[in-house]
Design an enzyme around this catalytic site. Sequence first.
Site, PDB file in Angstrom:
ATOM      1  N   ASN A   9       0.839  -1.228   0.018  1.00 20.60           N
ATOM      2  CA  ASN A   9      -0.008  -0.214  -0.010  1.00 20.60           C
ATOM      3  C   ASN A   9       0.729   1.145  -0.047  1.00 20.60           C
ATOM      4  O   ASN A   9       1.577   1.490   0.963  1.00 20.60           O
ATOM      5  CB  ASN A   9      -0.975   0.045   1.390  1.00 20.60           C
ATOM      6  CG  ASN A   9      -1.668   1.364   1.439  1.00 20.60           C
ATOM      7  OD1 ASN A   9      -1.809   2.179   0.261  1.00 20.60           O
ATOM      8  ND2 ASN A   9      -2.146   1.431   2.659  1.00 20.60           N
ATOM      9  N   TRP A  10       1.000   1.796  -1.216  1.00 19.11           N
ATOM     10  CA  TRP A  10       2.180   2.928  -1.403  1.00 19.11           C
ATOM     11  C   TRP A  10       1.380   4.304  -0.714  1.00 19.11           C
ATOM     12  O   TRP A  10       2.202   5.238  -0.478  1.00 19.11           O
ATOM     13  CB  TRP A  10       2.327   3.155  -2.821  1.00 19.11           C
ATOM     14  CG  TRP A  10       3.017   2.280  -3.553  1.00 19.11           C
ATOM     15  CD1 TRP A  10       3.516   0.860  -3.061  1.00 19.11           C
ATOM     16  CD2 TRP A  10       3.692   2.424  -4.548  1.00 19.11           C
ATOM     17  NE1 TRP A  10       3.998   0.311  -3.948  1.00 19.11           N
ATOM     18  CE2 TRP A  10       4.304   1.059  -5.049  1.00 19.11           C
ATOM     19  CE3 TRP A  10       3.801   3.242  -5.415  1.00 19.11           C
ATOM     20  CZ2 TRP A  10       5.200   0.902  -6.076  1.00 19.11           C
ATOM     21  CZ3 TRP A  10       4.519   3.045  -6.770  1.00 19.11           C
ATOM     22  CH2 TRP A  10       5.335   1.720  -6.916  1.00 19.11           C
ATOM     23  N   LYS A  11      -0.016   4.367  -0.314  1.00 22.47           N
ATOM     24  CA  LYS A  11      -0.633   5.710   0.083  1.00 22.47           C
ATOM     25  C   LYS A  11      -0.227   6.611  -0.802  1.00 22.47           C
ATOM     26  O   LYS A  11      -0.045   6.537  -1.976  1.00 22.47           O
ATOM     27  CB  LYS A  11      -0.064   5.718   1.581  1.00 22.47           C
ATOM     28  CG  LYS A  11      -0.136   4.661   2.605  1.00 22.47           C
ATOM     29  CD  LYS A  11      -0.192   4.826   3.828  1.00 22.47           C
ATOM     30  CE  LYS A  11      -0.021   3.387   4.702  1.00 22.47           C
ATOM     31  NZ  LYS A  11       0.099   3.795   6.138  1.00 22.47           N
ATOM     32  N   HIS A  97      -9.334   1.110   4.986  1.00 24.05           N
ATOM     33  CA  HIS A  97      -8.164   1.367   5.691  1.00 24.05           C
ATOM     34  C   HIS A  97      -8.614   2.456   6.796  1.00 24.05           C
ATOM     35  O   HIS A  97      -9.155   3.282   6.621  1.00 24.05           O
ATOM     36  CB  HIS A  97      -7.165   2.067   4.626  1.00 24.05           C
ATOM     37  CG  HIS A  97      -5.813   2.162   5.365  1.00 24.05           C
ATOM     38  ND1 HIS A  97      -5.282   2.775   6.160  1.00 24.05           N
ATOM     39  CD2 HIS A  97      -4.798   1.106   5.181  1.00 24.05           C
ATOM     40  CE1 HIS A  97      -4.069   2.941   6.579  1.00 24.05           C
ATOM     41  NE2 HIS A  97      -3.766   1.761   5.711  1.00 24.05           N
ATOM     42  N   GLU A  99      -6.869   5.025   7.969  1.00 22.75           N
ATOM     43  CA  GLU A  99      -6.798   6.388   7.365  1.00 22.75           C
ATOM     44  C   GLU A  99      -7.969   6.923   6.935  1.00 22.75           C
ATOM     45  O   GLU A  99      -8.359   8.119   6.952  1.00 22.75           O
ATOM     46  CB  GLU A  99      -5.463   6.427   6.472  1.00 22.75           C
ATOM     47  CG  GLU A  99      -4.108   6.365   7.416  1.00 22.75           C
ATOM     48  CD  GLU A  99      -2.886   5.594   6.431  1.00 22.75           C
ATOM     49  OE1 GLU A  99      -3.084   5.602   5.319  1.00 22.75           O
ATOM     50  OE2 GLU A  99      -2.088   5.168   7.234  1.00 22.75           O
ATOM     51  N   GLU A 169      -5.403  -5.026  10.660  1.00 25.16           N
ATOM     52  CA  GLU A 169      -4.380  -3.849  10.776  1.00 25.16           C
ATOM     53  C   GLU A 169      -4.794  -3.063  12.200  1.00 25.16           C
ATOM     54  O   GLU A 169      -5.461  -2.129  12.190  1.00 25.16           O
ATOM     55  CB  GLU A 169      -4.429  -3.131   9.724  1.00 25.16           C
ATOM     56  CG  GLU A 169      -4.053  -3.415   8.435  1.00 25.16           C
ATOM     57  CD  GLU A 169      -3.587  -2.494   7.260  1.00 25.16           C
ATOM     58  OE1 GLU A 169      -2.354  -2.740   6.670  1.00 25.16           O
ATOM     59  OE2 GLU A 169      -4.121  -1.718   7.109  1.00 25.16           O
ATOM     60  N   GLY A 175       2.329   2.248  10.790  1.00 20.29           N
ATOM     61  CA  GLY A 175       3.342   3.374  10.578  1.00 20.29           C
ATOM     62  C   GLY A 175       4.290   3.894  11.788  1.00 20.29           C
ATOM     63  O   GLY A 175       4.619   4.951  12.078  1.00 20.29           O
ATOM     64  N   SER A 215       3.404  -1.997  10.330  1.00 20.14           N
ATOM     65  CA  SER A 215       5.005  -2.248  10.650  1.00 20.14           C
ATOM     66  C   SER A 215       5.373  -3.385  10.348  1.00 20.14           C
ATOM     67  O   SER A 215       6.180  -3.966  11.161  1.00 20.14           O
ATOM     68  CB  SER A 215       5.077  -1.665  12.110  1.00 20.14           C
ATOM     69  OG  SER A 215       4.886  -0.155  12.386  1.00 20.14           O
ATOM     70  N   GLY A 236       2.808  -1.072   4.417  1.00 19.71           N
ATOM     71  CA  GLY A 236       2.819   0.420   4.152  1.00 19.71           C
ATOM     72  C   GLY A 236       4.199   0.630   3.759  1.00 19.71           C
ATOM     73  O   GLY A 236       4.860   0.584   2.584  1.00 19.71           O
ATOM     74  N   GLY A 237       4.886   1.300   4.570  1.00 15.95           N
ATOM     75  CA  GLY A 237       6.107   2.149   4.410  1.00 15.95           C
ATOM     76  C   GLY A 237       7.313   1.047   3.807  1.00 15.95           C
ATOM     77  O   GLY A 237       7.841   1.433   3.214  1.00 15.95           O
TER      78      GLY A 237
HETATM   79  C1  PEP Z   1      -0.945   0.366   6.272  1.00 20.02           C
HETATM   80  O1  PEP Z   1      -0.973   1.384   6.235  1.00 20.02           O
HETATM   81  O2  PEP Z   1      -1.613  -0.605   5.712  1.00 20.02           O
HETATM   82  C2  PEP Z   1       0.260  -0.263   6.831  1.00 20.02           C
HETATM   83  C3  PEP Z   1       0.398  -1.632   7.136  1.00 20.02           C
HETATM   84  O3  PEP Z   1       1.383   0.871   7.005  1.00 20.02           O
HETATM   85  P1  PEP Z   1       2.828   0.223   7.684  1.00 20.02           P
HETATM   86  O4  PEP Z   1       3.308  -1.097   7.066  1.00 20.02           O
HETATM   87  O5  PEP Z   1       3.787   1.428   7.342  1.00 20.02           O
HETATM   88  O6  PEP Z   1       2.676   0.083   9.227  1.00 20.02           O
END
Ligand code: PEP
Length: 252
Positions: A9-11, A97, A99, A169, A175, A215, A236-237
């Site tokens: 997920n590049w956001k 998600h 967010e 999640e 994040g 994470s 994500g990251g």
């Molecule tokens: C996400 O936002 O779906 C996610 C898992 O982010 P991160 O891996 O950065 O915690």
Amino acid sequence: MRTRIVAGNWKMNKTFKEAEKLITEIADALDDIPLDNKEVILCPPYLYLEMAADVAEEANFSVGAQNCYPADCGAYTGETSPVMLQSLHVDYCIIGHSERRKYFNESHEFLARKTDALLKHGICPIFCCGEVLPEREAGNHFDVVKKQLTESLFHLSEEEIGNIVIAYEPVWAIGTGVNATPGQAQEMHAYIRQLVAEKYSPGTAENITILYGGSCNAKNADELFSQKDVDGGLIGGASLKAEDFISIVTSL
Ligand code: PEP
């Protein structure tokens, strides 16, 4: 048999050129990795979906969107429909998600409509669920996730739920650099599978893919993915650097 998945997920990250470079690097690296019953999904921003889908035609990954609006077309300025995604050969779409729940006030009912709209056009929803920290600290995390699933997914038929991917999640892990422990992830994944078994059937529960997100990185992916009910990750990251993302894929 369950499909094991790593989805990135590049956001809201990367310029077009940066996105092209990352997609090409990932596509090249995937050429050398046997995937068998495993799937890699890249979810770049909308603007890059067409480019990603073009590369995907000759590569070992699928393309997912990060959002959609639950209507086929119409006066919804700035929105993108499942019909449009389907026309670009987008096979997956992240919904729910945290967010989007937080910044765009997306309700359980609205997510149920998105789920239906995506399934209508043959796009697999990657449905995110998870509790915030005070909910976990109060011991309410199971109830929170149960409500999210019940109100947004459990109106589906047994056949339809078979076309959903669930991503657990925990919001406190997204994040933050603090992942759920493998034990915490396994416990919630087993609970989600149990809910699906009770609502539908043990066979459907056994086959549904449940991803962990929060994470997850090249260092902890092995241990998280080795849990019995963890079928891969929503990343994500760590999906923004080819080397890290590919290392996570090799943990599948
Ligand atoms: C996400 O936002 O779906 C996610 C898992 O982010 P991160 O891996 O950065 O915690």
